[in-house]
Structure formats: structure tokens, C-alpha cells
Design an enzyme around this catalytic site. Structure first.
Site, short mmCIF file in Angstrom:
data_model
loop_
_atom_site.label_atom_id
_atom_site.label_comp_id
_atom_site.label_asym_id
_atom_site.label_seq_id
_atom_site.Cartn_x
_atom_site.Cartn_y
_atom_site.Cartn_z
N ASP A 267 0.88 -1.17 0.00
CA ASP A 267 0.00 0.00 0.00
C ASP A 267 0.92 1.22 0.00
O ASP A 267 1.48 1.59 1.03
CB ASP A 267 -0.90 -0.02 1.24
N SER A 268 1.09 1.83 -1.16
CA SER A 268 2.07 2.90 -1.34
C SER A 268 1.36 4.25 -1.42
O SER A 268 0.55 4.48 -2.33
CB SER A 268 2.90 2.66 -2.60
N TYR B 109 -21.55 0.99 -7.04
CA TYR B 109 -21.05 2.36 -6.87
C TYR B 109 -21.17 3.07 -8.20
O TYR B 109 -20.82 2.51 -9.24
CB TYR B 109 -19.58 2.30 -6.42
N ASP C 77 -7.85 2.09 -1.01
CA ASP C 77 -7.91 1.76 0.40
C ASP C 77 -9.33 1.39 0.83
O ASP C 77 -9.52 0.49 1.65
CB ASP C 77 -7.41 2.92 1.26
N ASP D 221 -12.50 3.71 8.41
CA ASP D 221 -11.05 3.83 8.22
C ASP D 221 -10.65 5.25 8.62
O ASP D 221 -11.04 6.23 7.99
CB ASP D 221 -10.68 3.56 6.77
#
Length: 240
Positions: A6-7, A83, A92, A113
Site C-alpha cells: 500500500d504505497s 457504486y 484503500d 477507516d
């Protein structure tokens, strides 16, 4: 062994998995540190999710004979997306919901989150991502008060118990921290009114400020995004 990445804009987080088991994870890696770490491990599969680097840039820097998967709006997922604008859906958010669905299948789940922004996302019992809402995170709220006024200081978040602040600093702390807590509890209640058996799962860097204050049952899973990325990776490997 799988490695999922996860960058973000500045630093990366990497998780090492054996099948579905998280062995360890590392945070705060620069891109160069990330590349060196992966070269030392020799993984079988990699899932790369980044807002700063493309898959091609990552593969070129890595220089390894390993299959690299990337997370994009076109990546096959173990959950469906209900969506309206799937191309704008943050990686994320979808990874956290994939992780929650893996840990708690066949349940209605609200995933909270707590990062730069606070996201509240619903994944239902049929494994469909239904969307949710996005709210400013606590540091963003402090920064906004400092930036849009002439005299309010810039302060860092901390756990507070006092409702009535006795100074400008403590009043700001109470406003942001207790206000955020009230927001979270209120939104949970609204969702539980629609989904009585709702499970609430929280993750993100700021959960430490609120975890002990939230009314149970709340499940804290700090590495939920990494778990979700690995679930997406294993799903894609299974399709090969």
C-alpha cells in the site's frame, strides 16, 4: 509467500502473507527501501497498490522475475461494487471492505477507516460494496481551524476525556476529538437503524485515539487494508 504493498504519497506499507496468514508488516518505507526489502524476500506474488507510482515504474525498479498484480478499477475483485463512479473509488476503501468481508463473511459490515479522511463504507451480507461517506480526519480538522483563523494554534491530536476545555488549546482538542467521537457514534447508530445486525470494523492510524471510547461491539483490525489487498491478490491468483 505473497507481499502486498500500500504505497502512499510519501511512504509505503508492506505486508508479508503465507496464503491468508499475515506474517508481519512494515510501515514508513521509502520507495527505495521498499524495493530493497522485496528483493531480499523473493516472493511468489506481489500486489502493488499506489497513488504515486505506476505498475510499470514499480516493475522497472524491482528488476525481479516475479508476477506483479496491481490494484486498479479494472482489477477483478472477490466482492462486487454497487457504486456510481467505480473509477473514482479509492483503493484503500475497496481493500478495507474486501478484508472485512473475508474476516466476517455473510454479514452487513460498516468499515470505518481513520486516516487523513475518515471513511465509512458499507459492504452488505451479499459481499456487495454499497458505498458510504467521507469526512475530514482529525488532523485535517485541526489544520482547517489553524489555516482559516488568525489566532488559533496548530495542535496535534491526543486522547481527551474533558468535554469542557479550559483554554483555547483544550477547547480545540475537545471540539475535534469529542466532536469526531460523537460523529462516529452517531453515524454508527444511523447505520444500525437500517441494519440491526450490523458489524462495525475500524482501522487506520487514528483508531488509537478512539478505540477505548467507542461503545461496543466494535472490532479494531489495524491492518485491515493489507488483509484486503492479500485477499484480492489470492483471488486474482486463483483466476490464473
Amino acid at each position: 509467500m505473497n507481499i502486498v504493498i500500500d504505497s502512499g504519497n510519501t511512504y509505503s506499507k508492506a505486508g508479508w502473507f503465507e496464503n491468508e496468514k499475515l506474517l508481519r508488516y512494515t510501515t514508513g518505507l521509502s520507495f527505495d527501501e521498499l524495493i530493497r526489502t522485496i528483493r531480499e524476500e523473493q516472493p511468489e506474488h506481489i500486489l502493488f497498490s499506489s497513488v504515486s507510482y505506476t505498475e510499470a515504474e514499480f516493475i522497472e525498479a524491482l528488476q525481479m522475475p516475479v508476477r506483479v498484480h496491481s490494484l486498479s478499477p479494472q482489477t477483478p475483485l472477490p466482492i462486487s461494487k454497487c457504486y456510481d463512479t467505480p473509477e473514482t473509488l479509492g483503493a484503500d476503501r475497496i481493500a478495507a471492505c474486501a478484508g472485512a468481508n473475508f474476516l466476517f463473511p455473510d454479514e452487513d459490515i460498516l468499515v470505518i477507516d481513520m486516516g487523513t479522511c475518515i471513511t465509512y463504507d458499507l459492504i452488505d451480507s451479499s459481499a456487495a460494496f454499497q458505498g458510504g461517506l467521507i469526512s475530514p480526519g482529525v488532523r485535517m480538522r485541526f489544520k482547517a481551524m489553524h489555516s482559516f483563523t488568525k489566532r488559533l494554534p496548530m495542535i496535534d491530536p491526543e486522547t481527551v476525556s474533558e468535554l469542557v476545555g479550559k483554554s483555547t488549546r483544550t477547547a480545540m482538542l475537545s471540539g475535534v476529538m469529542n466532536g469526531t467521537l460523537a460523529e462516529i457514534e452517531g453515524i454508527i447508530q444511523m447505520y444500525r437503524h437500517k441494519f440491526p445486525e450490523l458489524r462495525v470494523v475500524i482501522c487506520g492510524g487514528d483508531i488509537t485515539f478512539f478505540e477505548s471510547s467507542l461503545k461496543p461491539p466494535i472490532f479494531a483490525v489495524p491492518e485491515l487494508v493489507l488483509i484486503g489487498l492479500n485477499r484480492i491478490l489470492t483471488y486474482n491468483v486463483s483466476l490464473q
